[in-house]
Motif scaffolding. Structure first.
Motif, mmCIF file in Angstrom:
data_model
loop_
_atom_site.group_PDB
_atom_site.id
_atom_site.type_symbol
_atom_site.label_atom_id
_atom_site.label_comp_id
_atom_site.label_asym_id
_atom_site.label_seq_id
_atom_site.Cartn_x
_atom_site.Cartn_y
_atom_site.Cartn_z
ATOM 1 N N GLY A 93 19.835 -33.693 0.282
ATOM 2 C CA GLY A 93 19.599 -32.492 -0.499
ATOM 3 C C GLY A 93 18.289 -32.416 -1.258
ATOM 4 N N ARG A 95 14.508 -32.094 -1.734
ATOM 5 C CA ARG A 95 13.459 -31.567 -0.871
ATOM 6 C C ARG A 95 12.126 -32.296 -1.036
ATOM 7 N NH1 ARG A 95 15.188 -25.253 -1.765
ATOM 8 N NH2 ARG A 95 17.086 -25.361 -0.501
ATOM 9 N N GLU A 156 13.329 -28.642 7.134
ATOM 10 C CA GLU A 156 14.268 -29.207 6.173
ATOM 11 C C GLU A 156 15.641 -28.552 6.296
ATOM 12 O OE1 GLU A 156 12.942 -30.883 2.333
ATOM 13 O OE2 GLU A 156 11.245 -29.501 2.562
ATOM 14 N N ARG A 157 15.682 -27.333 6.800
ATOM 15 C CA ARG A 157 16.960 -26.674 7.064
ATOM 16 C C ARG A 157 17.758 -27.465 8.106
ATOM 17 N NH1 ARG A 157 19.359 -21.678 6.333
ATOM 18 N NH2 ARG A 157 20.730 -20.962 8.010
ATOM 19 N N ASP A 160 19.297 -30.260 6.286
ATOM 20 C CA ASP A 160 20.447 -29.790 5.506
ATOM 21 C C ASP A 160 21.679 -29.616 6.394
ATOM 22 O OD1 ASP A 160 19.268 -29.711 2.975
ATOM 23 O OD2 ASP A 160 18.402 -27.731 3.326
ATOM 24 N N THR A 163 23.091 -32.972 7.403
ATOM 25 C CA THR A 163 23.703 -33.708 6.294
ATOM 26 C C THR A 163 25.221 -33.718 6.422
ATOM 27 O OG1 THR A 163 21.886 -33.198 4.781
ATOM 28 C CG2 THR A 163 24.007 -33.763 3.778
ATOM 29 N N SER A 257 24.481 -29.029 0.753
ATOM 30 C CA SER A 257 23.183 -29.689 0.876
ATOM 31 C C SER A 257 22.058 -28.761 0.443
ATOM 32 C CB SER A 257 22.956 -30.157 2.320
ATOM 33 O OG SER A 257 21.709 -30.804 2.444
ATOM 34 N N GLU A 258 22.134 -27.499 0.874
ATOM 35 C CA GLU A 258 21.118 -26.520 0.478
ATOM 36 C C GLU A 258 21.111 -26.322 -1.039
ATOM 37 O OE1 GLU A 258 19.748 -23.328 3.687
ATOM 38 O OE2 GLU A 258 21.702 -22.886 2.802
#
Length: 264
Positions: A93, A95, A156-157, A160, A163, A257-258
């Motif tokens: 999570g 960034r 990064e999405r 996420d 995850t 996670s986002e």
């Protein structure tokens, strides 16, 4: 890989940090003399030839590469100046931009290994900041190939999403195994027999999928088409909402996670 590379693991006393350290040592990525690890309470007895410290900044100053292996909820307490060194985070999570700003380095890699790193069977997706160079990428690939399988992803999405997918490690297969064991014991099998059956089932499935390189859905379809006992069970599980339950669980994990990234 240059064996004179100095690597530090913040949180090296934890299960994941320790597993990564052990994988790196076994693969010859780092020597014990060039490995630094931090701990919070009692000094661990593991890795006696490595350098242990409670001072995370001291660890950073001794290292060329720093691995941040703490729980996301404990990250606020970690105050280090990475001084433009390569920083590899294994935290869910958090960034890249937040890591860059807090730890004063543009060379940041966000990764997500799982608990199977302990047996060198983790799947680790990762993404690098723009400042990460090719030799940095080689280091990341070497570290997480030693832990299992690694993939550089596009955003990064993607991290996420993974995850709640691969980042869960053995949790979801264990959930299925637990339900199967509970049913078996309820129908008279001993716990030991039920456990051996479930564990062997999971091990065999993994090896079969790896060897045959088939999509899991192809294997499911083959059993359904056979119209036997397994097909009856699959159809009943699907009718009970198995696919929907899995989808809902993964969606919740992705959103969690986002949201962790939004508050970091």
């Amino acid at each position: 890989m240059n064996v004179s590379l100095r690597i530090g693991v913040i949180g090296g006393a934890g299960w994941l940090g320790s597993a990564i350290a052990n994988s790196m040592l076994n693969a010859g990525i780092v020597t014990s003399e060039h490995l630094s690890l931090s701990y919070r309470s009692a000094k661990p007895e593991r890795f006696p030839s490595a350098f242990w410290t409670k001072d995370n900044q001291e660890l950073v100053d001794r290292s060329d590469v720093v691995i941040m292996s703490v729980r996301p909820q404990d990250w606020d307490a970690v105050s280090i100046d990475a001084n433009q060194k390569l920083l590899i985070s294994v935290m869910a999570g958090i960034r890249i931009s937040a890591l860059q700003e807090r730890h004063k380095t543009e060379r940041v890699v966000r990764t997500l290994p799982n608990a199977a790193a302990e047996v060198s069977m983790s799947y680790t997706p990762w993404i690098a900041s723009k400042a990460v160079q090719e030799h940095d990428r080689d280091i990341v690939k070497a570290i997480f190939s030693a832990c299992g399988i690694q993939d550089e992803v596009k955003s990064e999405r993607d991290i996420d999403h993974l995850t709640g997918f691969s980042g869960t490690g053995p949790a979801f297969p264990s959930l299925l195994a637990s339900a199967m064991m509970e049913h078996a014991v309820g129908h008279g099998l001993s716990v030991d027999v039920a456990r051996r059956a479930a564990v062997t089932l999971l091990k065999g499935t993994g090896r079969l999928l790896e060897k045959r390189q088939e999509c899991p859905n192809d294997i499911v379809r083959a059993f359904v088409d056979y119209r036997g006992v397994t097909a009856a069970a699959i159809e009943e599980m699907r009718a009970a909402g198995l696919n929907e339950a899995v989808s809902r669980g993964l969606t919740v994990a992705f959103k969690r996670s986002e949201s962790m990234g939004d508050t970091s």
